[in-house]
Structures are given as C-alpha cells and as structure tokens.
Design an enzyme around this catalytic site. Structure first.
Site, mmCIF file in Angstrom:
data_model
loop_
_atom_site.group_PDB
_atom_site.id
_atom_site.type_symbol
_atom_site.label_atom_id
_atom_site.label_comp_id
_atom_site.label_asym_id
_atom_site.label_seq_id
_atom_site.Cartn_x
_atom_site.Cartn_y
_atom_site.Cartn_z
ATOM 1 N N GLY A 31 44.927 42.715 43.009
ATOM 2 C CA GLY A 31 46.104 41.969 43.888
ATOM 3 C C GLY A 31 44.833 41.305 44.531
ATOM 4 O O GLY A 31 44.046 41.501 44.279
ATOM 5 N N HIS A 37 40.936 34.333 40.962
ATOM 6 C CA HIS A 37 42.192 35.256 39.798
ATOM 7 C C HIS A 37 43.347 33.477 39.445
ATOM 8 O O HIS A 37 43.830 33.702 38.844
ATOM 9 C CB HIS A 37 43.564 35.800 41.181
ATOM 10 C CG HIS A 37 42.502 36.830 41.030
ATOM 11 N ND1 HIS A 37 42.284 37.055 42.973
ATOM 12 C CD2 HIS A 37 42.016 38.281 40.868
ATOM 13 C CE1 HIS A 37 42.434 38.479 42.824
ATOM 14 N NE2 HIS A 37 42.040 38.806 41.551
ATOM 15 N N GLN A 155 32.240 44.018 32.963
ATOM 16 C CA GLN A 155 33.153 44.486 32.706
ATOM 17 C C GLN A 155 33.875 43.418 31.381
ATOM 18 O O GLN A 155 34.326 44.163 30.250
ATOM 19 C CB GLN A 155 34.193 44.797 34.086
ATOM 20 C CG GLN A 155 36.010 44.468 33.871
ATOM 21 C CD GLN A 155 37.012 44.303 35.159
ATOM 22 O OE1 GLN A 155 36.625 45.470 35.421
ATOM 23 N NE2 GLN A 155 37.027 43.620 35.651
ATOM 24 N N SER A 187 36.210 36.890 46.476
ATOM 25 C CA SER A 187 36.816 38.376 45.670
ATOM 26 C C SER A 187 37.398 38.891 47.231
ATOM 27 O O SER A 187 37.951 38.394 47.891
ATOM 28 C CB SER A 187 35.247 39.460 46.454
ATOM 29 O OG SER A 187 36.151 40.345 46.756
HETATM 30 P P1 AMP Z 1 40.126 42.250 40.685
HETATM 31 O O1 AMP Z 1 41.352 41.927 40.736
HETATM 32 O O2 AMP Z 1 39.384 41.467 41.408
HETATM 33 O O3 AMP Z 1 39.722 42.790 39.575
HETATM 34 O O4 AMP Z 1 40.669 40.987 39.560
HETATM 35 C C1 AMP Z 1 41.377 40.360 38.293
HETATM 36 C C2 AMP Z 1 40.248 39.064 37.337
HETATM 37 O O5 AMP Z 1 39.996 38.389 38.333
HETATM 38 C C3 AMP Z 1 38.876 40.127 36.974
HETATM 39 O O6 AMP Z 1 39.026 39.838 35.348
HETATM 40 C C4 AMP Z 1 37.447 39.328 37.444
HETATM 41 O O7 AMP Z 1 36.611 39.294 37.490
HETATM 42 C C5 AMP Z 1 38.332 38.007 37.913
HETATM 43 N N1 AMP Z 1 37.926 37.943 39.318
HETATM 44 C C6 AMP Z 1 38.027 37.642 40.204
HETATM 45 N N2 AMP Z 1 37.088 37.395 41.670
HETATM 46 C C7 AMP Z 1 36.679 35.996 40.465
HETATM 47 C C8 AMP Z 1 36.068 34.863 40.469
HETATM 48 N N3 AMP Z 1 35.884 35.156 41.748
HETATM 49 N N4 AMP Z 1 35.751 33.917 39.916
HETATM 50 C C9 AMP Z 1 36.719 34.647 39.149
HETATM 51 N N5 AMP Z 1 36.941 35.333 38.512
HETATM 52 C C10 AMP Z 1 37.320 36.626 39.446
#
Ligand code: AMP
Length: 282
Positions: A31, A37, A155, A187
């Site tokens: 989230g 995302h 990951q 992020s």
């Molecule tokens: P998270 O909510 O941070 O656990 O991220 C969920 C998914 O989105 C994970 O696969 C992350 O690697 C991906 N993600 C998060 N930030 C980015 C970004 N800036 N660019 C590409 N993918 C992202």
C-alpha cells in the site's frame, strides 16, 4: 471497483473467471501506493484478462517493530489511485488475522543462499516473511503472472527462486524501477522525507549513474570505494552499504568476470528514512 477483505470474497469473484481460463495478473504491495506501484499495475493490465492488487502491510517481513508501526497505511487513497487507472482492478486488502489467524509467524525457506546477501544480512528473517506472504497470496489468488519491481532486486530474485524451488507455477515478471523526474526511486517511505531531503536524495541516483560510468573502465574495488567516499563525504546521508554483486547469485564481487551481469546495490539513510536503490552496471 472491487475491494475485498476476505479470501472467500476474492476467491468467489475470481472463480467465475478461472472456469473461463482467463489469465490473472497479481501485483503484491504493502500500500501507500505511488507511480512505481501503478507502473506494475499498468503492465499487468496489458498482459492479463484480470488484474488483482493486494494491499497488505505484512508483519512477518518486518524485523523492527517500530518500522512496522510507522509504515504508512492509506487504503482510501490507494483505492482512489487504483480507480484512476482502471475500475476493473480487484483490490485485495485483508487484515493480518485474515492472513495469519492467531499464528503471525514466517515459514523458513531455501532461497539457494540468495537470502544471506545484502538485505538478508541487514534484516534477519525478512525474506522468510516475504516468502511466507507471497506463498499465501499465490495460494489465494492463483495468478498466472505476478509483477515485482526491480527496485527490490534481491526480492525479485528471491521470488524467482521461491517459485522454482517450491514449484508454485506462477510466471514472475520483473519491472523497471520507476523514478521521480530527478532520479529518486519512488518509494512509500519517501512520504516521510521533508521537501529538502527529497531534493537532496537525487544525489544517490546521480552517484549510481557515475558508478555505472566508472564501471566501464575501472575495477570493482575502485567503483565501490568511489561510491562509499561520495556518500560518506556527504554529511546528510548515512551509508548502510554499497555492494557490487552478480545479478544471478547476488554474491558480492571483487573482480570482473566475462559474461557476468553486475549490479550496484545501495542502502542509505536520510532523516532516519532508509532508502534503497540499485543499478545495472554492464
Ligand atoms: P512495496 O509496497 O514497497 O512492498 O512494493 C510493492 C511492489 O512494488 C514491489 O514489487 C516493489 O519492488 C515494487 N516497487 C516499489 N517501488 C517501485 C518503483 N519505484 N519502481 C518499480 N517498482 C516498485
């Protein structure tokens, strides 16, 4: 717009499509959604009949209780962002009880040693927590394809090992890092940065770009030292690590070998916020 909190609800919705052999794309997230995302969601929309996004702050992947508590939870906002993309997307936003019952515990996995490098060393138990939630989500949603960002490159490789070692039968799609215009990798944690820190953080990506340039002619040791010096000399950052590793094994490299793809992996703190980034070097 479909927002479900229980397994029964989401599975009932998907059952109608599974009998028709429709493809399902899953984008697992915690989230506090941002453009990064959404770029994963866009790819899933293009490649699948149905797209599901899970929004779940997974307790078993946090090794620091304060970090878990502080993690932003913004479901209403997240729903609006998903809606702006497509009203056909299914949001699965369960409670911790729905996922874990009374047993909030991670299973232990074999990730071929990938789990001992970098983030695994820095955050003990983290990848077992990731493996646990992804296995549970795959079991509930039964996706054809699942989308993960290269932003968390380790990951991504670990999920690939998980699928292979435990025969999960899901196609894993790695998606490029989505950056702000100035280069800072998007992020959910960026929300905690002041405007000034956000502006200053572009320095991390600029340093990674210089490292990529240097990597063409210089040794791994020289490139590593360069990045470490740049960040340590910039007093607003606290460097946790910069490593250059083989993309496949994630084992830290000291010498360049032919036919090996290398990546630089960086973690640094600014204003107490842990920023993570990486770059392909060759
Ligand atoms: P998270 O909510 O941070 O656990 O991220 C969920 C998914 O989105 C994970 O696969 C992350 O690697 C991906 N993600 C998060 N930030 C980015 C970004 N800036 N660019 C590409 N993918 C992202």
């Amino acid at each position: 717009m479909f927002v479900y909190q229980t397994k029964t609800q989401v599975q009932a919705h998907l059952a109608k499509h599974i009998v028709l052999n429709k493809s399902i794309g899953l984008v697992p997230t915690m989230g506090a959604l941002h453009q990064g995302h959404l770029s994963l969601l866009e790819q899933s929309l293009q490649e699948n009949d149905i797209t599901v996004i899970s929004v779940f702050v997974n307790p078993t992947q946090f090794n620091n209780p304060e970090d878990l508590e502080k993690y932003p939870r913004t479901l209403e906002n997240d729903i609006e962002k998903v809606r702006s993309l497509s009203s056909d997307i299914i949001i699965f936003a369960p409670t911790p009880e729905e996922i874990y019952g009374n047993n909030v515990k991670a299973t232990q996995y074999n990730f071929n040693g990938l789990e001992h490098q970098m983030e695994g060393a820095a955050r003990p138990g983290h990848f077992d927590g990731v493996g646990t939630i992804i296995t549970i989500l795959f079991d509930i949603i039964k996706p054809t394809n699942a989308y993960f960002g290269e932003k968390d490159f380790q990951q991504l490789q670990i999920i690939r090992a998980l699928v292979k070692n435990y025969d999960l039968g899901v196609n894993i799609v790695g998606c490029p890092i989505f950056r702000q215009k100035d280069g800072l990798a998007m992020s959910s944690r960026n929300q905690r940065l002041s405007n000034e820190a956000t502006q200053n953080s572009t320095f991390l990506y600029q340093t990674l770009l210089k490292a990529k340039e240097l990597f063409r002619t210089e040794s791994i040791t020289t490139v590593k030292k360069f990045v470490e010096n740049e960040i340590q000399n910039n007093k607003i950052f606290e460097l946790e690590y910069f490593e250059i590793a083989d993309e496949q094994t994630l084992i830290t490299a000291t010498e360049k070998k032919e036919h090996v793809k290398y990546r630089g992996f960086l973690v640094a703190y600014i204003e107490g916020v842990r920023l993570i980034d990486n770059i392909s070097l060759n």
